[in-house]
Design a protein around this motif. Structure first.
Motif, mmCIF file in Angstrom:
data_model
loop_
_atom_site.group_PDB
_atom_site.id
_atom_site.type_symbol
_atom_site.label_atom_id
_atom_site.label_comp_id
_atom_site.label_asym_id
_atom_site.label_seq_id
_atom_site.Cartn_x
_atom_site.Cartn_y
_atom_site.Cartn_z
ATOM 1 N N ASP A 33 5.296 56.924 49.350
ATOM 2 C CA ASP A 33 6.614 56.875 48.714
ATOM 3 C C ASP A 33 6.702 57.762 47.477
ATOM 4 O O ASP A 33 7.794 57.981 46.945
ATOM 5 N N LEU A 34 5.561 58.293 47.026
ATOM 6 C CA LEU A 34 5.565 59.193 45.873
ATOM 7 C C LEU A 34 5.679 60.657 46.277
ATOM 8 O O LEU A 34 5.944 61.513 45.425
ATOM 9 N N TRP A 38 10.357 65.198 42.348
ATOM 10 C CA TRP A 38 11.028 64.272 41.443
ATOM 11 C C TRP A 38 11.606 65.094 40.291
ATOM 12 O O TRP A 38 11.061 66.135 39.925
ATOM 13 N N TYR A 195 6.630 52.410 37.083
ATOM 14 C CA TYR A 195 7.185 52.862 38.360
ATOM 15 C C TYR A 195 7.971 51.726 38.996
ATOM 16 O O TYR A 195 7.445 50.633 39.215
ATOM 17 N N SER A 197 9.351 50.870 42.290
ATOM 18 C CA SER A 197 9.259 51.333 43.674
ATOM 19 C C SER A 197 10.542 51.072 44.445
ATOM 20 O O SER A 197 10.875 51.825 45.367
ATOM 21 N N ARG A 200 12.859 53.648 43.103
ATOM 22 C CA ARG A 200 12.182 54.937 43.135
ATOM 23 C C ARG A 200 12.449 55.697 41.842
ATOM 24 O O ARG A 200 13.115 56.743 41.802
ATOM 25 N N GLU A 213 13.608 60.815 39.268
ATOM 26 C CA GLU A 213 14.075 60.265 40.532
ATOM 27 C C GLU A 213 13.904 61.326 41.616
ATOM 28 O O GLU A 213 13.798 62.517 41.319
ATOM 29 N N PRO A 214 13.868 60.942 42.886
ATOM 30 C CA PRO A 214 13.695 61.932 43.960
ATOM 31 C C PRO A 214 14.805 62.980 43.931
ATOM 32 O O PRO A 214 15.976 62.679 43.707
#
Length: 574
Positions: A33-34, A38, A195, A197, A200, A213-214
């Motif tokens: 998920d990382l 970002w 973090y 999750s 995110r 953030e993504p």
């Protein structure tokens, strides 16, 4: 190498970027998920700025800006209007029908800066203007990818100050509520960040929260050189912005437009994860008095005030020329006979050529006159006095030692000789004739302008000073710097250990372009800030970049990029 790449069709070339994509059939692994890019691009401050209203009632002046108001009584021909809560100050000089005004913003993530406020009459004793402080930004991007051994590696990119700059990649470890960034060489955990999750979000604290953030590459203009969805870059004539520049197609002034196009495409194609190529923010070119190229990258634009770092030391030399144009005497000793032993005989030329002989060496962390030492100490807020107190090692003029404090002292000489704050001299002498836009000068603790580096200016305005010197001190028919000072300050004064030479506030190099060896003089600063003048080609070039603290990277701008630009000038017929 990273486990997975995608080839992005970046205009003018192909950039290799790791991505978070994984096979739909591959089993999920801890930390998936990382994976990916970002980013955050917050506007941190300052809080106060924008439309400004100034009013005078008798001896009392008031200012309203950003919903805040202050008033003060004139002291002679000057007024200091300080907003409550140290949110900013308006400095006025009132001898003219329209007051001279400067906005002083307090220190934030940047040093304190002063910027001009150009006032216009608004009826009676009322004037309007705009307070335009230097923006405080901290764009931050993080690319996380998985290596073949399963390790997560993270690479930061920060175009504003290049944080963390000198650690190319971190090992990334994830727990339930934190992300750790581990130095790959020492194994030490350097950062442990909260973090979330579910949302995110990775949160950093730089005095203010920065929440990553993504992002897609299209949403990360400070990470990629140019938006990947754009077609390949094609040469274009610069926009006319009514800023004093005459624009022209490059071909009309004897330059190869196809070759210029390839130069820009090469910049666009730079891998954003590269640690060996410069991360250029702007490339602006003038030939024969016309602006022929004006291109920006990594989220920067024509109106952005770029940190010039030590390139603005050259502005101190140019300001000395302005003072001479106005009749000031600056060719004598910097200090009188009553000054301390070792100061007699020191001149403006010694200060501007880094040859004072004092214990001041920015390249030596142990030097008592090192710029970082001067700026971090609190015992002496007067940096002129700090410099004056340094011990003498050699006679003035005998040795070269790069010394920001000495160039700052040269600025002090100019201010004293003209009896003016340096910003007033710069605004009065250059801003009007050269149609300069916004700019900022950083300030010392005493409120005096710091002349040793850190000025902010647009790339187009910086380039004007290269054209000014190509014109031997004349801008659009107006003499601003004496021809004799242009020639003296750009001539060889002292040798440097790398084989180059210095003039008075200008660095001198000879660059090889094909079979030609061309003499140049330049203003240059940390990270890749350049104003380069090539008299033989009637060419001036500005480059700004973000490789702060990476000298071996940003010097390639001089060694590779600048010769490539120079090579686009058609050689004279035999």
């Amino acid at each position: 190498m990273f486990r997975l790449f995608v080839r992005l069709a970046v205009a003018g070339g192909v950039a290799m970027l790791p991505v978070a994509a994984a096979s739909q059939t591959a089993p999920a692994r801890a930390g998936d998920d990382l994976l990916g890019l970002w980013g955050a691009n917050p506007h941190i401050g300052p809080a106060i700025g924008g439309d400004l209203l100034l009013e005078r009632r008798g001896a009392t002046w008031s200012v309203r800006v950003g919903g805040v108001e202050a008033e003060a009584t004139a002291q002679g021909d000057s007024v200091v209007l300080a907003l409550p809560g140290q949110q900013g100050t308006l400095m006025l000089w009132t001898a003219r029908a329209v007051p001279e005004a400067f906005w002083l913003q307090p220190a934030g993530i940047n040093q304190p800066y002063a910027t001009p406020v150009r006032l216009l009459p608004a009826g009676g004793n009322v004037w309007r203007g705009t307070a335009t402080p230097v923006p405080e930004r901290f764009p931050l991007y993080l690319m996380i990818a998985r290596e073949a051994d399963g390790t997560l590696r993270g690479t930061f990119r920060n175009p504003e100050v290049n944080w963390p700059g000198r650690t190319p990649r971190y090992i990334v470890r994830r727990s339930e509520n934190t992300v750790e960034f581990v130095h790959p060489g020492t194994g030490a955990v350097q950062y442990t960040q909260p973090y979330d999750s579910a949302a995110r979000r990775i949160t950093f604290d730089f005095g203010v929260p920065i929440v990553l953030e993504p992002r897609t590459v299209e949403q990360a203009p400070g990470f990629v050189t140019r938006a990947p969805m754009l077609p390949p870059y094609r040469y274009r004539v610069p926009a006319t912005l009514n800023d004093g520049w005459r624009t022209s197609a490059a071909a009309r002034v004897g330059m190869n437009e196809a070759a210029l196009q390839e130069v820009v495409r090469g910049l666009v194609a730079v891998d954003p994860l590269s640690e060996s190529e410069p991360r250029v923010h702007s490339l602006v070119v003038a030939r024969r008095g016309a602006l022929v190229l004006d291109e920006y990258f990594r989220g920067y634009g024509a109106s952005d005030l770029h940190d010039l770092r030590s390139a603005s030391k050259t502005m101190t030399s140019i300001l000395a020329g302005a003072a001479m144009q106005q009749g000031a005497r600056l060719d004598g000793r910097a200090f009188g006979a009553a000054s301390a032993v070792g100061r007699d005989g020191m001149t403006l030329a010694h200060l501007l050529s880094h040859s004072t002989g004092l214990a001041c060496n920015d390249d030596d962390e142990a030097s008592p006159g090192n710029e970082d030492t001067m700026q971090s100490q609190r015992a002496q807020p007067d940096w002129y006095a700090f410099f004056m107190a340094l011990p003498a090692l050699t006679a003035p003029g005998a040795t070269y030692s790069y010394c920001s404090a000495g160039v700052n002292m040269a600025g002090g000489m100019v201010a004293r000789a003209t009896a003016r704050w340096l910003l007033r001299l710069f605004e009065q002498h250059f801003a009007g004739p050269m149609q300069l836009g916004a700019y900022g000068m950083n300030l010392m603790p005493t409120g005096q302008a710091y002349a040793g580096g850190g000025m902010r200016m647009t790339s187009r305005d910086l380039l004007k000073f290269g054209q000014l010197y190509l014109n031997e001190g004349v801008w659009r028919g107006v003499p601003l710097v004496p021809r004799a000072w242009v020639r003296a300050s750009t001539a060889e004064v002292i040798a440097r250990s790398d084989g180059s030479t210095d003039g008075l506030g200008w660095h001198r190099h000879v660059l090889t372009v094909g079979s030609r060896r061309l003499s140049t003089y330049e203003a240059s600063g940390n990270g890749g800030q350049f104003l380069v003048v090539v008299p033989q080609l009637q060419l001036a070039v500005v480059v700004t970049a973000g490789n702060y603290g990476q000298y071996n990277v940003w010097r390639s701008i001089r060694e590779q990029l600048l010769p490539a630009v120079m090579a686009t000038v058609h050689p004279p017929a035999p």
